[in-house]
Scaffold this motif. Structure first.
Motif, PDB file in Angstrom:
ATOM      1  N   CYS A 268       0.845  -1.200   0.000  1.00  0.00           N
ATOM      2  CA  CYS A 268       0.000   0.000   0.000  1.00  0.00           C
ATOM      3  C   CYS A 268       0.880   1.250   0.000  1.00  0.00           C
ATOM      4  N   SER A 269       1.758   1.324  -0.966  1.00  0.00           N
ATOM      5  CA  SER A 269       2.764   2.381  -0.992  1.00  0.00           C
ATOM      6  C   SER A 269       2.134   3.763  -1.083  1.00  0.00           C
TER       7      SER A 269
ATOM      8  N   ALA B 217      12.554  -7.869   2.336  1.00  0.00           N
ATOM      9  CA  ALA B 217      11.734  -7.295   3.399  1.00  0.00           C
ATOM     10  C   ALA B 217      10.341  -7.014   2.862  1.00  0.00           C
ATOM     11  N   ILE B 218       9.367  -7.014   3.769  1.00  0.00           N
ATOM     12  CA  ILE B 218       8.011  -6.574   3.463  1.00  0.00           C
ATOM     13  C   ILE B 218       7.658  -5.502   4.483  1.00  0.00           C
ATOM     14  N   VAL B 219       7.419  -4.286   4.014  1.00  0.00           N
ATOM     15  CA  VAL B 219       7.189  -3.151   4.906  1.00  0.00           C
ATOM     16  C   VAL B 219       5.976  -2.356   4.437  1.00  0.00           C
ATOM     17  N   SER B 220       5.481  -1.501   5.323  1.00  0.00           N
ATOM     18  CA  SER B 220       4.402  -0.577   4.962  1.00  0.00           C
ATOM     19  C   SER B 220       4.412   0.598   5.917  1.00  0.00           C
ATOM     20  N   THR B 221       4.142   1.785   5.380  1.00  0.00           N
ATOM     21  CA  THR B 221       3.947   2.971   6.219  1.00  0.00           C
ATOM     22  C   THR B 221       2.483   3.392   6.199  1.00  0.00           C
ATOM     23  N   ASP B 222       1.671   2.669   5.451  1.00  0.00           N
ATOM     24  CA  ASP B 222       0.250   2.997   5.294  1.00  0.00           C
ATOM     25  C   ASP B 222      -0.515   2.613   6.553  1.00  0.00           C
TER      26      ASP B 222
ATOM     27  N   ALA C 129      -1.454  -3.695   8.389  1.00  0.00           N
ATOM     28  CA  ALA C 129      -1.961  -5.031   8.733  1.00  0.00           C
ATOM     29  C   ALA C 129      -1.617  -6.044   7.650  1.00  0.00           C
ATOM     30  N   LEU C 130      -1.805  -5.667   6.387  1.00  0.00           N
ATOM     31  CA  LEU C 130      -1.466  -6.565   5.290  1.00  0.00           C
ATOM     32  C   LEU C 130       0.010  -6.945   5.332  1.00  0.00           C
ATOM     33  N   ALA C 131       0.881  -5.958   5.555  1.00  0.00           N
ATOM     34  CA  ALA C 131       2.320  -6.214   5.573  1.00  0.00           C
ATOM     35  C   ALA C 131       2.698  -7.169   6.694  1.00  0.00           C
ATOM     36  N   SER C 132       2.079  -7.020   7.865  1.00  0.00           N
ATOM     37  CA  SER C 132       2.416  -7.905   8.984  1.00  0.00           C
ATOM     38  C   SER C 132       2.009  -9.343   8.683  1.00  0.00           C
ATOM     39  N   VAL C 133       0.860  -9.535   8.041  1.00  0.00           N
ATOM     40  CA  VAL C 133       0.421 -10.888   7.687  1.00  0.00           C
ATOM     41  C   VAL C 133       1.354 -11.494   6.642  1.00  0.00           C
TER      42      VAL C 133
ATOM     43  N   ALA D 143       4.508 -10.678   5.983  1.00  0.00           N
ATOM     44  CA  ALA D 143       5.828 -10.943   6.554  1.00  0.00           C
ATOM     45  C   ALA D 143       5.818 -12.234   7.364  1.00  0.00           C
ATOM     46  N   LYS D 144       4.777 -12.439   8.138  1.00  0.00           N
ATOM     47  CA  LYS D 144       4.671 -13.667   8.923  1.00  0.00           C
ATOM     48  C   LYS D 144       4.577 -14.881   8.003  1.00  0.00           C
ATOM     49  N   THR D 145       3.796 -14.765   6.931  1.00  0.00           N
ATOM     50  CA  THR D 145       3.617 -15.873   6.003  1.00  0.00           C
ATOM     51  C   THR D 145       4.938 -16.281   5.362  1.00  0.00           C
ATOM     52  N   LEU D 146       5.773 -15.278   5.042  1.00  0.00           N
ATOM     53  CA  LEU D 146       7.041 -15.557   4.362  1.00  0.00           C
ATOM     54  C   LEU D 146       8.210 -15.714   5.325  1.00  0.00           C
ATOM     55  N   GLY D 147       7.952 -15.644   6.628  1.00  0.00           N
ATOM     56  CA  GLY D 147       9.017 -15.810   7.595  1.00  0.00           C
ATOM     57  C   GLY D 147       9.968 -14.644   7.667  1.00  0.00           C
ATOM     58  N   LEU D 148       9.486 -13.457   7.338  1.00  0.00           N
ATOM     59  CA  LEU D 148      10.316 -12.256   7.365  1.00  0.00           C
ATOM     60  C   LEU D 148      10.023 -11.436   8.619  1.00  0.00           C
ATOM     61  N   PRO D 149      10.949 -10.567   9.050  1.00  0.00           N
ATOM     62  CA  PRO D 149      10.711  -9.735  10.235  1.00  0.00           C
ATOM     63  C   PRO D 149       9.483  -8.848  10.055  1.00  0.00           C
ATOM     64  N   GLY D 150       8.711  -8.741  11.098  1.00  0.00           N
ATOM     65  CA  GLY D 150       7.527  -7.881  11.089  1.00  0.00           C
ATOM     66  C   GLY D 150       6.744  -8.086  12.361  1.00  0.00           C
ATOM     67  N   PRO D 151       5.882  -7.140  12.717  1.00  0.00           N
ATOM     68  CA  PRO D 151       5.063  -7.284  13.918  1.00  0.00           C
ATOM     69  C   PRO D 151       4.129  -8.486  13.799  1.00  0.00           C
ATOM     70  N   ASP D 152       3.807  -9.082  14.923  1.00  0.00           N
ATOM     71  CA  ASP D 152       2.799 -10.139  14.964  1.00  0.00           C
ATOM     72  C   ASP D 152       1.479  -9.543  14.466  1.00  0.00           C
TER      73      ASP D 152
END
Length: 475
Positions: free
Chosen positions: A29-30, A93-98, A104-108, A110-119
């Motif tokens: 969601c850039s 990395a998977i990030v978002s500032t939106d 929320a999308l980015a956190s899901v 990142a978790k799916t791909l095993g990358l750093p991100g909030p739960d």
């Protein structure tokens, strides 16, 4: 402690990766600031993939310019679509500032791909205003005002104990739209009637909450809170590897008598002791929530008379408008922290090593609607960037359209942002007024007298005010 990337070898040793090939950073969601700031950072070996979803449609929905979501509405389907599109790519990395629904999308993802991100569960609880208040009250009860969930269905009764006046906001805030002071039950009933018809706006949060947290919003779409007063600030920080650190405290300055932001100032003018108490509260709160591997910002209120700090709300994302303010004063852009965490590297932000002692992000805003007759050319913007090194210029208007045709908060009309650094507040405000005068923005009254005005008249004692303005609400 090992960096996260070292704990997940596949994330740094993808067999599809070619020696020397750039790795991809997916920006979910850039936003326009993502497109502006990320290329400025010297990060060799990273390539940005900018993703778009429903943010624009959500803006149009909530401010009454659309009747339904345009494009993909189901976030679960969007997550699956993105996952398929990423197959075979070396994702760093998977990030978002939106704010919504990007973080929320980015956190899901990142978790799916095993990358750093909030739960995702923690991120979603922070975004749901009532669930967030419940969690906050369990950790910092002394900093939380009274609060009640409100069902907007016509037949739903109000909870007992509400003492008017109160502050009301939707369960999912969005640029402060719908956040307002309510004086009586009749006014609250009127507000309820507006939110009952906005099913599509809450859909992304509803679907993700049900999947990740096991909670549904339904028609309980508002939260009512006791009033707060004092000096409003934003405490921004980040969590990495279970440790919470603070980037800075930024003051919010309002146009007198309104909830409309005039500017944001960094560093805060609050006493150091108060800022440290706020920082410690932020560490306790985010650590207690289990928020990790991401940036956050917490809006707080300081009541000097009672020497009391209150929590307004938590945003489980960075405050992108402040990113370059830290760079100007401290020497580290917040986007650098975002990339560090996203790629599994412990951030090491600088402190007071920037070019300026003071910085502010000033809002071009009017409280009357206008037709936009002229905007600065690309050459003019380039000239101003040369004259004012490190300036960030944003134009939120379109020539030939009314200010009200753009996304607005419902009570005022924002048409630009100017962020500058300087010696102190007086120096920055003087530079802002000079830069604003050079922008060549021409606005015309809507109907009636077509005599042009350069920019728009500012309310008295607003942009040049050196004092904090009281915020008697809780937004």
């Amino acid at each position: 402690m090992q960096d996260i990337a070292e704990q997940r070898p596949w994330a740094v040793a993808n067999p599809l990766r070619r020696a020397g090939a750039a790795r991809d950073v997916l920006v979910v969601c850039s936003t326009f600031r993502d497109h502006r700031e990320l290329p400025r950072l010297a990060r060799p070996g990273l390539r940005y993939l900018f993703h778009d979803y429903a943010s624009t449609s959500l803006e149009e929905l909530i401010d009454g310019r659309a009747e339904g979501l345009d494009g993909v509405a189901d976030p679960i389907a969007e997550i699956a679509r993105i996952g398929a599109a990423l197959a075979g790519r070396d994702i760093a990395a998977i990030v978002s500032t939106d704010d919504y629904p990007g973080s929320a999308l980015a956190s899901v993802l990142a978790k799916t791909l095993g990358l750093p991100g909030p739960d995702p569960k923690v991120s979603l609880i922070c975004q749901h205003k009532y669930l967030s208040r419940l969690a906050q009250a369990s950790i910092l009860p002394e900093a939380i005002p009274p609060f009640w969930p409100i069902d907007v269905a016509a037949a739903a009764s109000l909870p007992d104990g509400i003492a008017f006046p109160v502050f009301v906001k939707p369960m999912k805030s969005f640029f402060s739209i719908g956040a307002q002071r309510i004086e009586c039950e009749a006014e609250l009933d009127e507000v309820k009637s507006r939110w009952i018809s906005l099913d599509d706006f809450f859909l992304p949060l509803e679907r993700l909450l049900k999947r990740e947290v096991g909670v549904e919003i339904g028609t309980t779409r508002l939260i009512v809170e006791g009033l707060l007063k004092g000096h409003q600030v934003t405490v921004e920080g980040y969590a990495f590897g279970g440790e919470v650190d603070i980037l800075g405290v930024t003051d919010s300055i309002f146009f007198p008598g309104t909830l409309a932001f005039s500017r944001f100032e960094y560093p805060s003018a609050l006493p150091d002791g108060v800022q440290e108490r706020m920082a410690e509260m932020a560490r306790r709160l985010m650590g207690g929530l289990g928020f990790d591997n991401g940036l956050f910002n917490i809006e707080m209120m300081y009541d000097a008379r009672q020497d009391r700090i209150a929590i307004i709300e938590i945003n489980p994302r960075m405050a992108s408008q402040f990113a370059d303010l830290y760079e100007k004063v401290d020497g580290t852009n917040a986007y650098e922290v975002l990339l560090d965490i996203g790629t599994g590297v412990r951030p090491s932000p600088k402190r007071r090593e920037g070019r300026y002692p003071f910085a502010a992000s000033c809002v071009l805003r009017t409280f009357e609607d206008y037709v936009v007759a002229a905007l600065p050319s690309e050459d003019k913007l380039a000239e101003l960037e040369y004259l004012y090194p490190d300036v960030r210029l944003e134009i939120h208007a379109t020539a030939g359209r009314k200010l009200s045709d753009e996304f607005q908060d419902g009570t005022s009309f924002r048409y630009g942002i100017v962020s500058l650094g300087g010696r102190d507040r007086a120096d920055v405000l003087q530079r802002f007024e000079a830069c604003r005068a050079e922008l060549d923005i021409v606005l015309l009254p809507v109907g009636g007298d077509r005599k042009s005005v350069t920019a728009a008249p500012m309310p008295a004692d607003s942009a040049m005010s050196a004092e904090f303005n009281l915020n008697l609400s809780g937004v």
